[in-house]
Write an enzyme that holds these catalytic residues in place. Structure first.
Site, PDB file in Angstrom:
ATOM      1  N   CYS A  80       0.828  -1.210   0.000  1.00  0.00           N
ATOM      2  CA  CYS A  80       0.000   0.000   0.000  1.00  0.00           C
ATOM      3  C   CYS A  80       0.867   1.268   0.000  1.00  0.00           C
ATOM      4  O   CYS A  80       1.465   1.583  -1.011  1.00  0.00           O
ATOM      5  CB  CYS A  80      -0.995  -0.064   1.152  1.00  0.00           C
ATOM      6  SG  CYS A  80      -2.435   0.968   0.865  1.00  0.00           S
ATOM      7  N   HIS A 180      -3.050  -5.297   1.876  1.00  0.00           N
ATOM      8  CA  HIS A 180      -2.318  -5.537   3.127  1.00  0.00           C
ATOM      9  C   HIS A 180      -2.246  -7.015   3.492  1.00  0.00           C
ATOM     10  O   HIS A 180      -3.030  -7.476   4.332  1.00  0.00           O
ATOM     11  CB  HIS A 180      -3.011  -4.782   4.268  1.00  0.00           C
ATOM     12  CG  HIS A 180      -2.968  -3.303   4.113  1.00  0.00           C
ATOM     13  ND1 HIS A 180      -1.944  -2.535   4.631  1.00  0.00           N
ATOM     14  CD2 HIS A 180      -3.808  -2.455   3.477  1.00  0.00           C
ATOM     15  CE1 HIS A 180      -2.158  -1.262   4.331  1.00  0.00           C
ATOM     16  NE2 HIS A 180      -3.283  -1.186   3.635  1.00  0.00           N
ATOM     17  N   GLU A 182      -0.314  -8.375   5.405  1.00  0.00           N
ATOM     18  CA  GLU A 182       0.048  -8.483   6.832  1.00  0.00           C
ATOM     19  C   GLU A 182      -1.189  -8.456   7.732  1.00  0.00           C
ATOM     20  O   GLU A 182      -1.078  -8.734   8.930  1.00  0.00           O
ATOM     21  CB  GLU A 182       1.042  -7.377   7.219  1.00  0.00           C
ATOM     22  CG  GLU A 182       0.469  -5.978   7.363  1.00  0.00           C
ATOM     23  CD  GLU A 182       0.206  -5.247   6.037  1.00  0.00           C
ATOM     24  OE1 GLU A 182       0.344  -5.876   4.956  1.00  0.00           O
ATOM     25  OE2 GLU A 182      -0.151  -4.055   6.088  1.00  0.00           O
TER      26      GLU A 182
HETATM   27  N1  GLN Z   1      -3.800   6.161   0.894  1.00  0.00           N
HETATM   28  C1  GLN Z   1      -2.527   5.928   1.533  1.00  0.00           C
HETATM   29  C2  GLN Z   1      -1.408   6.722   0.892  1.00  0.00           C
HETATM   30  O1  GLN Z   1      -1.603   7.342  -0.080  1.00  0.00           O
HETATM   31  C3  GLN Z   1      -2.156   4.479   1.527  1.00  0.00           C
HETATM   32  C4  GLN Z   1      -3.123   3.697   2.375  1.00  0.00           C
HETATM   33  C5  GLN Z   1      -2.534   2.507   3.046  1.00  0.00           C
HETATM   34  O2  GLN Z   1      -1.314   2.330   3.107  1.00  0.00           O
HETATM   35  N2  GLN Z   1      -3.402   1.742   3.635  1.00  0.00           N
HETATM   36  O3  GLN Z   1      -0.310   6.691   1.379  1.00  0.00           O
END
Ligand code: GLN
Length: 199
Positions: A80, A180, A182
């Site tokens: 992410c 995610h 994890e």
């Molecule tokens: N929207 C977040 C970002 O731009 C990422 C979201 C996440 O890591 N769950 O960093």
């Protein structure tokens, strides 16, 4: 000496990644300072908030050493926000996020939009075997462009009906997921990264 897997521990899902590394059979080392980065052989960049992580990387004086390690070929796995940091660029551009270019992709932040801000889906991931991989998406990005050296590992249908979007990919020893792993009990993504990192 044992192979050391670091977890960037500035912000976000640090404890969850450390637990997943342990479950996959390695001992994680938390990385908050340049000396700690120098002591690891591979690094996981967790999810969280890429703009906050960009600031914290600068404050902790990790921003440049991390770039050097990535340019030097250190294996890395970003989930992410971690994917956003490892990408070559964000589209539309956003100077508040650092993009190290460890993997040749452009990514759109918060791409799924408000209606599907967070969702879960079972993904078909041939690289991990026949069992689908349960994926938790939280304000997730998707890949808008992938270079020829990038292997897509999973896609999801776009909420607007446009072509499916890449949400997991690898290139060399760099692994990224928009979701995610994890946060699930499925350790196959971490096991894949450990085998990529040790190869
Ligand atoms: N929207 C977040 C970002 O731009 C990422 C979201 C996440 O890591 N769950 O960093």
């Amino acid at each position: 000496m044992a192979f050391r897997i670091g977890v960037l521990a500035l912000q976000g899902g640090v404890a969850e990644h450390a637990a997943a590394v342990r479950a996959a059979g390695a001992e994680p080392a938390l990385v908050r300072r340049p000396e700690e980065l120098a002591g690891v052989d591979a690094l996981i960049l967790p999810g969280g908030e890429s703009t906050a992580m960009t600031k914290l990387l600068a404050i902790s004086e990790l921003a440049e050493p991390l770039g050097e390690r990535l340019r030097g070929g250190m294996p890395a796995f970003g989930s992410c926000a971690g994917l956003i940091l490892l990408a070559a660029e964000v589209d539309p551009p956003d100077a508040r996020t650092r993009n190290y270019g460890a993997i040749d992709i452009a990514v759109r932040r918060n791409a799924f939009g408000r209606q599907v801000d967070s969702f879960e889906e079972d993904l078909d991931v041939p690289e991990l075997g026949p069992e689908p991989a349960h994926a938790v998406f939280i304000r997730a990005p998707w890949v808008v462009r992938a270079g020829p050296g990038v292997q897509s590992l999973a896609t999801v249908a776009a909420p607007d009906g446009s072509e499916p979007k890449i949400v997991a990919a690898k290139q060399g020893n760099i692994l990224v997921t928009a979701f995610h792993p994890e946060l699930t009990a499925d350790i196959r993504w971490h096991a894949l990264f450990l085998s990529m990192a040790r190869a």
